[in-house]
Design an enzyme around this catalytic site. Structure first.
Site, PDB file in Angstrom:
ATOM      1  N   SER A 201     -76.927  11.016  43.532  1.00 22.34           N
ATOM      2  CA  SER A 201     -76.624  12.152  44.405  1.00 22.34           C
ATOM      3  C   SER A 201     -76.311  11.738  45.836  1.00 22.34           C
ATOM      4  O   SER A 201     -75.515  12.397  46.506  1.00 22.34           O
ATOM      5  CB  SER A 201     -77.764  13.169  44.383  1.00 22.34           C
ATOM      6  OG  SER A 201     -78.996  12.556  44.702  1.00 22.34           O
ATOM      7  N   HIS A 254     -79.591  12.819  50.210  1.00 18.27           N
ATOM      8  CA  HIS A 254     -78.502  13.790  50.312  1.00 18.27           C
ATOM      9  C   HIS A 254     -77.954  13.841  51.734  1.00 18.27           C
ATOM     10  O   HIS A 254     -76.739  13.784  51.945  1.00 18.27           O
ATOM     11  CB  HIS A 254     -78.992  15.182  49.904  1.00 18.27           C
ATOM     12  CG  HIS A 254     -79.381  15.275  48.466  1.00 18.27           C
ATOM     13  ND1 HIS A 254     -79.973  16.410  47.932  1.00 18.27           N
ATOM     14  CD2 HIS A 254     -79.286  14.391  47.440  1.00 18.27           C
ATOM     15  CE1 HIS A 254     -80.200  16.213  46.644  1.00 18.27           C
ATOM     16  NE2 HIS A 254     -79.803  14.989  46.324  1.00 18.27           N
TER      17      HIS A 254
END
Length: 276
Positions: A201, A254
């Site tokens: 991610s 992230h």
């Protein structure tokens, strides 16, 4: 009537015709050995050919994929075989995109067979000072996923974004973005949560930031991400930060990944402008 071009695949022809319809230009398709695209109003020929050149550079661009919906019709009268699933995957994904997807799947299978902990002992961010020179660990944390939904979500975005970068800007650019974002997002995440994390991610968020900003600042790059999707990414970060969904998220990775992608896109778009 003026014939503009011919397409071997009728669905590609229909996508271009649908897109031009959203631009107020009516084209028709005649089926022979190929799908011939015809223009009734020849005064628009130069405009149509200009749009065709842009379309041929990246027919998988979201603006073209969405055009059939905007055109508001489905009864095209075309009869053709659907793209096989793997053919559609190959069309967008280059070798680096494929290698990463295969590596993630292999690692995921290994985690199901051997257990998460056993695989993490080999691939996780260095969790002991004696492991700091095992340099692969600074990158291989991105290969590990802890649920089917986790890996499917990440690989879908990796294929969509990474494939676009590789097809338009080359394998080298995708490799650089991947390595830098994996390294820096991993570094930030281990400061937040320690070394026991994994997932692609951080790299995916880097690609989101890169594709969006590069497309905004340098449209000639041929990559593009709708603003709604980058807004969704930001909302997802906020939701993860405040634990709104009760899921364990790598919030540090992230944020760091998104920052890396935006920074790289800013630099690359500046360099592209200097070359013009």
């Amino acid at each position: 009537m003026l014939m503009i071009t011919s397409f071997a695949n009728p669905r590609v022809a229909q996508a271009f015709v649908d897109y031009m319809a959203t631009q107020g230009v009516i084209l028709t398709i005649q089926q022979h050995n190929q799908s011939d695209v015809w223009l009734a109003d020849e005064s628009l020929a130069e405009r149509v050919r200009s749009e065709l050149a842009r379309f041929l550079e990246n027919p998988a661009d979201p603006r073209y994929l969405a055009a059939s919906w905007q055109a508001g019709h489905t009864g095209s009268g075309l009869h053709y075989r659907r793209y096989p699933f793997f053919a559609a995957l190959r069309e967008r994904a280059g070798p680096v995109t494929w290698v990463m997807m295969i590596a993630c799947v292999v690692v995921f299978i290994a985690m199901q067979i051997l257990g998460d902990q056993e695989v993490m002992l080999w691939l996780a961010w260095p969790f002991d000072p004696t492991l700091k020179f095992e340099f692969w660990r600074y990158f291989t944390h991105a290969l590990m996923h802890f649920s089917l939904m986790h890996i499917l979500f990440n690989l879908l975005w990796w294929w969509y974004l990474g494939g676009a970068v590789e097809k338009r800007l080359g394998s080298g650019k995708l490799i650089v973005i991947t390595l830098i974002s994996a390294l820096l997002s991993g570094y930030v995440q281990q400061k937040f949560s320690g070394p026991w994390f994994g997932g692609l991610s951080g790299v995916v968020y880097a690609l989101m930031g890169y594709v969006w900003l590069r497309g905004e600042r340098d449209p000639q790059s041929g990559i593009y991400l709708q603003r709604g999707l980058i807004i969704f990414a930001l909302i997802w970060i906020v939701a993860g930060w405040f634990d709104l969904f009760g899921m364990s998220m790598a919030n540090g990775a992230h944020i760091a990944g998104l920052a890396v992608g935006l920074a790289m896109a800013f630099v690359d778009s500046l360099n592209a402008r200097k070359r013009k």
